[in-house]
Design an enzyme around this catalytic site. Structure first.
Site, PDB file in Angstrom:
ATOM      1  N   LYS A 118     -15.051 -25.209  18.861  1.00 30.38           N
ATOM      2  CA  LYS A 118     -16.434 -25.075  19.093  1.00 30.38           C
ATOM      3  C   LYS A 118     -17.009 -25.023  20.452  1.00 30.38           C
ATOM      4  CE  LYS A 118     -20.581 -27.791  17.728  1.00 30.38           C
ATOM      5  NZ  LYS A 118     -21.142 -29.129  16.837  1.00 30.38           N
ATOM      6  N   ASP A 163     -28.289 -36.390  12.506  1.00 32.13           N
ATOM      7  CA  ASP A 163     -28.236 -34.834  12.072  1.00 32.13           C
ATOM      8  C   ASP A 163     -27.476 -34.743  10.755  1.00 32.13           C
ATOM      9  OD1 ASP A 163     -29.419 -32.459  11.996  1.00 32.13           O
ATOM     10  OD2 ASP A 163     -27.882 -31.581  13.339  1.00 32.13           O
TER      11      ASP A 163
HETATM   12  P1  ADP Z   1     -24.063 -26.920  15.051  1.00 34.22           P
HETATM   13  O1  ADP Z   1     -23.964 -28.364  16.054  1.00 34.22           O
HETATM   14  O2  ADP Z   1     -24.401 -25.887  15.884  1.00 34.22           O
HETATM   15  O3  ADP Z   1     -24.732 -27.357  13.851  1.00 34.22           O
HETATM   16  P2  ADP Z   1     -21.444 -27.526  13.749  1.00 34.22           P
HETATM   17  O4  ADP Z   1     -20.439 -28.348  14.204  1.00 34.22           O
HETATM   18  O5  ADP Z   1     -22.282 -28.167  12.536  1.00 34.22           O
HETATM   19  O6  ADP Z   1     -22.418 -27.040  14.653  1.00 34.22           O
HETATM   20  O7  ADP Z   1     -20.841 -26.431  12.929  1.00 34.22           O
HETATM   21  C1  ADP Z   1     -21.258 -25.336  12.378  1.00 34.22           C
HETATM   22  C2  ADP Z   1     -20.508 -24.765  11.343  1.00 34.22           C
HETATM   23  O8  ADP Z   1     -19.346 -24.426  11.598  1.00 34.22           O
HETATM   24  C3  ADP Z   1     -20.165 -25.854   9.953  1.00 34.22           C
HETATM   25  O9  ADP Z   1     -21.236 -25.806   9.567  1.00 34.22           O
HETATM   26  C4  ADP Z   1     -18.875 -25.426   9.455  1.00 34.22           C
HETATM   27  O10 ADP Z   1     -19.333 -24.331   8.567  1.00 34.22           O
HETATM   28  C5  ADP Z   1     -18.413 -24.763  10.612  1.00 34.22           C
HETATM   29  N1  ADP Z   1     -17.553 -25.886  11.425  1.00 34.22           N
HETATM   30  C6  ADP Z   1     -17.784 -26.683  12.248  1.00 34.22           C
HETATM   31  N2  ADP Z   1     -16.713 -27.213  12.541  1.00 34.22           N
HETATM   32  C7  ADP Z   1     -15.619 -27.242  11.740  1.00 34.22           C
HETATM   33  C8  ADP Z   1     -14.439 -27.543  11.350  1.00 34.22           C
HETATM   34  N3  ADP Z   1     -13.762 -28.466  12.285  1.00 34.22           N
HETATM   35  N4  ADP Z   1     -13.471 -26.972  10.476  1.00 34.22           N
HETATM   36  C9  ADP Z   1     -13.912 -26.012   9.705  1.00 34.22           C
HETATM   37  N5  ADP Z   1     -15.221 -25.549   9.827  1.00 34.22           N
HETATM   38  C10 ADP Z   1     -16.221 -26.064  11.006  1.00 34.22           C
HETATM   39 MG    MG Z   2     -24.397 -28.473  12.508  1.00 37.32          MG
END
Ligand code: ADP
Ligand code: MG
Length: 461
Positions: free
Chosen positions: A121, A226
């Protein structure tokens, strides 16, 4: 967004030295004067300007000559610095397709040499509201480092620290692997955000588990803030994993009650609408939980026995300080007020970086990360200040003792969740829908369209 890591392979030691010099300069300058970059980088054979031109060509830097001749890092430049550090640390060797685009992040698959796929991320605080960052900067102008670089790094560190602490307490979160700059590497969740799920075999059970998690978090002194269908992942066995932690607050926060109620409300609303669960009536006699509920079945914040500071030790271990918490909180709270991002902006999109699915990064493993000494010279063979909050991937290899603790925690959590489940079962009794089968998921993550190589890896889990 395409993260073209191909360029990474062709960047020289000098390129990275100059890129790092710009990063260091940005601690005190929004735009780093060219001559300062030259002084910080102090390349043995000179030629900083040629290198700057090359970095500019690859969009790793932005040139600004409005006030004076200078440069700043672009997100891509910052991405490359973090990715290179991760590769040098042996965290992963290849970057694959984008699997998610969040409100303020981009998520990519990354792979180890042995084929293990993880999620990376990259935080982009301020992406959706540069205006907000600017406003914040105004009242924080005494801190010139309070820029997107700093904010994104804080967000990543906070996310990493919380994920690790929650994992240690048996919460269903991704495994936190490592963190550098604005980048967090974690285990890849084999599932889908709840928002993409149209039908569930056991909506009540899933609902109870989720509500149980909000309550259990509060018992640990935390509120997610959130907690909604975008940040809850669910797999084919309807196992729930929560993600996205940069905005979490303590139960001692002045608006804790409001945040808690909002998290609960989001879940009630979503399950009511999507799965037709009704919560109007509930019976308390089936439940032995000490958490009281309102008539509507919503748990009441005040009745939860909360242990503030429960995770402090773990958070500190990851290098996340109270001051870090204060800084990021100031930004987030201002942002929430100004940000009016629609739900759609959370939705995942996919994009593939190349045909093979992964761009392997055969980088020079010997390349030292650098840090700046008092005189502004880069010290070789030292970690950069930005690289200072590393997590230790080896600490992820838990000993038997740790596993036992983990199991005990798991058992405790399961017990507590079962309690919550019973409560919510009662709440959900009315209006329950008999759902015999579930729809296939709407796979917006593009998993089905991916290369067979990755597909094989994914399906083998
Ligand atoms: P933001 O803080 O920008 O909302 P998120 O952590 O919610 O970011 O991640 C956005 C999207 O990325 C999630 O809705 C999911 O689809 C995907 N995602 C995030 N972390 C993971 C993970 N560890 N494994 C698989 N998909 C992930
Ligand atoms: Mg998110």
């Amino acid at each position: 967004m395409k993260l073209d890591v191909d360029v990474l392979r062709y960047l020289s030691k000098d390129d990275f030295r100059v890129l790092t010099a710009v990063e260091l300069g940005m601690r005190n300058h929004e735009i780093v004067p060219s001559d300062l970059i030259d002084r910080i980088a102090s390349l043995k054979h000179g030629g900083t300007y040629k290198v700057l031109k090359n970095l500019l060509k690859h969009k790793l830097l932005h040139h600004d000559s409005s006030k004076y001749d200078g440069f700043r890092l672009t997100y891509l430049g910052y991405d490359f610095l973090a990715i290179k550090t991760m590769v040098n640390r042996g965290v992963f060797t290849a970057v694959g397709r984008q699997i998610g685009v969040g409100k303020e992040s981009d998520i990519f698959e990354v792979a180890r040499e042995d084929g293990t796929v993880m999620a990376m991320k990259l935080h982009r605080l301020g992406r959706t509201s540069f205006r907000a960052v600017k406003t914040k900067r105004d009242y924080l102008r005494h801190r010139s480092s309070y820029n997107w670089l700093y904010l994104s790094r804080l967000a990543a560190l906070k996310e990493y620290a919380f994920m690790k602490a929650l994992e240690e307490h048996g919460f269903p979160v991704p495994n936190a692997v490592d963190c550098n700059r604005h980048c967090v590497v974690m285990s890849l969740i084999q599932g889908y955000p709840l928002v993409q799920v149209k039908q569930l075999q056991n909506p009540e059970t899933v609902f109870d588990t989720i509500i149980g998690l909000v309550v259990h978090l509060a018992e640990h002194g935390l509120i997610h803030c959130d907690f909604n269908e975008f940040n809850i992942m669910i797999d084919d066995d309807e196992k729930v994993t929560m993600i996205d932690f940069p905005q979490m607050v303590s139960v001692s926060h002045r608006n804790a009650q409001m945040y808690f109620d909002r998290d609960i409300e989001c879940i009630f609303k979503f399950f009511g609408k999507r799965f037709n669960l009704s919560f109007e009536e509930r019976s308390d006699d089936v439940d032995d939980s000490e958490v009281e509920t309102e008539e509507s079945g919503r748990p009441t914040f005040s009745s939860i026995t909360k242990t503030a500071g429960f995770l402090d030790k773990e958070l500190a271990a990851s290098g996340f300080t109270t001051k870090d918490q204060d800084d990021i909180q100031k930004f987030i709270e201002g942002n929430v007020a100004e940000d009016d991002v629609s739900d759609n902006e959370h939705e995942s999109e996919s994009c593939q970086t190349n045909i093979k699915g992964f761009d392997s990064l055969n980088l020079d493993q010997e390349e030292p990360t650098s840090s700046c000494n008092e005189e502004g010279q880069i010290d070789e063979n030292q970690h950069s200040p930005e690289a200072g909050q590393s997590g230790d991937p080896e600490s992820q290899n838990s000993s038997n003792e740790e596993e036992d603790n983990q199991n005990a925690d798991d058992a405790q959590l399961m017990k507590s969740l079962a309690k919550q489940r019973r409560r919510a079962m009662a709440a959900a009794r009315k209006g329950r829908k008999n759902i015999a089968s579930r729809n296939s998921y709407k796979d917006k993550g593009g998993k089905s369209s991916n290369s067979s190589k990755i597909q094989k890896q994914l399906s083998s889990w």
